[in-house]
Design a protein around this motif. Structure first.
Motif, mmCIF file in Angstrom:
data_model
loop_
_atom_site.group_PDB
_atom_site.id
_atom_site.type_symbol
_atom_site.label_atom_id
_atom_site.label_comp_id
_atom_site.label_asym_id
_atom_site.label_seq_id
_atom_site.Cartn_x
_atom_site.Cartn_y
_atom_site.Cartn_z
ATOM 1 N N CYS A 1 8.099 8.800 -7.851
ATOM 2 C CA CYS A 1 7.290 7.713 -7.316
ATOM 3 C C CYS A 1 7.755 6.397 -7.925
ATOM 4 O O CYS A 1 7.989 6.344 -9.133
ATOM 5 C CB CYS A 1 5.828 7.981 -7.672
ATOM 6 S SG CYS A 1 4.682 6.736 -7.109
ATOM 7 N N PRO A 2 7.947 5.383 -7.130
ATOM 8 C CA PRO A 2 7.614 5.230 -5.707
ATOM 9 C C PRO A 2 8.804 5.419 -4.769
ATOM 10 O O PRO A 2 8.710 5.089 -3.594
ATOM 11 C CB PRO A 2 7.116 3.793 -5.638
ATOM 12 C CG PRO A 2 8.021 3.065 -6.598
ATOM 13 C CD PRO A 2 8.272 4.070 -7.728
ATOM 14 N N VAL B 1 8.581 7.097 -1.056
ATOM 15 C CA VAL B 1 7.938 6.250 -0.040
ATOM 16 C C VAL B 1 8.839 5.071 0.325
ATOM 17 O O VAL B 1 9.006 4.752 1.506
ATOM 18 C CB VAL B 1 6.553 5.759 -0.518
ATOM 19 C CG1 VAL B 1 6.042 4.620 0.344
ATOM 20 C CG2 VAL B 1 5.558 6.907 -0.520
ATOM 21 N N HIS C 1 -0.864 8.300 2.405
ATOM 22 C CA HIS C 1 -1.324 6.911 2.265
ATOM 23 C C HIS C 1 -0.342 5.957 2.947
ATOM 24 O O HIS C 1 -0.745 5.052 3.679
ATOM 25 C CB HIS C 1 -1.496 6.563 0.788
ATOM 26 C CG HIS C 1 -1.974 5.173 0.561
ATOM 27 N ND1 HIS C 1 -3.265 4.776 0.826
ATOM 28 C CD2 HIS C 1 -1.327 4.065 0.111
ATOM 29 C CE1 HIS C 1 -3.384 3.486 0.554
ATOM 30 N NE2 HIS C 1 -2.221 3.037 0.118
ATOM 31 N N PHE C 2 0.942 6.165 2.707
ATOM 32 C CA PHE C 2 1.983 5.344 3.331
ATOM 33 C C PHE C 2 1.896 5.421 4.854
ATOM 34 O O PHE C 2 1.941 4.395 5.543
ATOM 35 C CB PHE C 2 3.362 5.795 2.835
ATOM 36 C CG PHE C 2 4.478 5.505 3.793
ATOM 37 C CD1 PHE C 2 4.884 4.205 4.042
ATOM 38 C CD2 PHE C 2 5.125 6.536 4.447
ATOM 39 C CE1 PHE C 2 5.923 3.937 4.933
ATOM 40 C CE2 PHE C 2 6.150 6.274 5.333
ATOM 41 C CZ PHE C 2 6.548 4.971 5.576
ATOM 42 N N LEU D 1 3.437 13.486 -6.920
ATOM 43 C CA LEU D 1 2.565 12.432 -6.383
ATOM 44 C C LEU D 1 2.809 12.163 -4.896
ATOM 45 O O LEU D 1 2.000 11.501 -4.253
ATOM 46 C CB LEU D 1 2.739 11.146 -7.184
ATOM 47 C CG LEU D 1 2.250 11.196 -8.630
ATOM 48 C CD1 LEU D 1 2.534 9.876 -9.334
ATOM 49 C CD2 LEU D 1 0.781 11.537 -8.697
ATOM 50 N N ALA D 2 3.893 12.682 -4.351
ATOM 51 C CA ALA D 2 4.207 12.443 -2.939
ATOM 52 C C ALA D 2 3.107 12.983 -2.026
ATOM 53 O O ALA D 2 2.870 12.437 -0.953
ATOM 54 C CB ALA D 2 5.554 13.065 -2.574
ATOM 55 N N ASP E 1 0.933 10.029 -2.012
ATOM 56 C CA ASP E 1 1.600 8.794 -1.570
ATOM 57 C C ASP E 1 2.013 8.810 -0.099
ATOM 58 O O ASP E 1 1.853 7.805 0.591
ATOM 59 C CB ASP E 1 2.835 8.526 -2.430
ATOM 60 C CG ASP E 1 2.496 8.215 -3.870
ATOM 61 O OD1 ASP E 1 1.319 7.873 -4.144
ATOM 62 O OD2 ASP E 1 3.391 8.320 -4.729
#
Length: 74
Positions: A13-14, A17, A48-49, A41-42, A45
Motif C-alpha cells: 500500500c498504496p 491502487v 474503496h478505490f 490492505l488491498a 483499499d
C-alpha cells in the motif's frame, strides 16, 4: 470479454491502487481488469478505490497469497 491480467504481487500500500488507477486510465470504458495482489490492505483499499473512482468491483477472491479483484472500468 476476457479481462486484462495485472499482477501486482509483492507491492505494498498504496502502490496496488496507484498502479491500478494508472493502468485503468489508459483503458477503454467497460474493459475488465483482473488484479492480483499480496498486500493484505488491498482487500480494503481496492473496494474503496473502485467506489471513489466509479469503477465496478465485479468480484473479489481470496487467493493463496493475497486477493484477486475483477474490476470493470467505468
Amino acid at each position: 470479454m476476457t479481462p486484462v491480467l495485472y499482477n501486482l504481487s509483492g507491492l505494498k500500500c498504496p502502490l496496488p491502487v496507484i498502479k491500478t488507477r494508472k493502468k485503468l486510465a489508459a483503458m477503454a470504458s467497460g474493459t475488465l481488469i483482473r488484479v492480483d495482489t499480496t498486500d493484505p490492505l488491498a482487500v480494503i483499499d481496492m473496494p474503496h478505490f473502485c467506489n471513489e473512482d466509479g469503477h465496478e468491483l465485479v468480484e473479489t477472491e481470496k487467493t493463496e497469497n493475497g486477493h484477486r479483484f475483477l474490476i470493470r472500468k467505468r
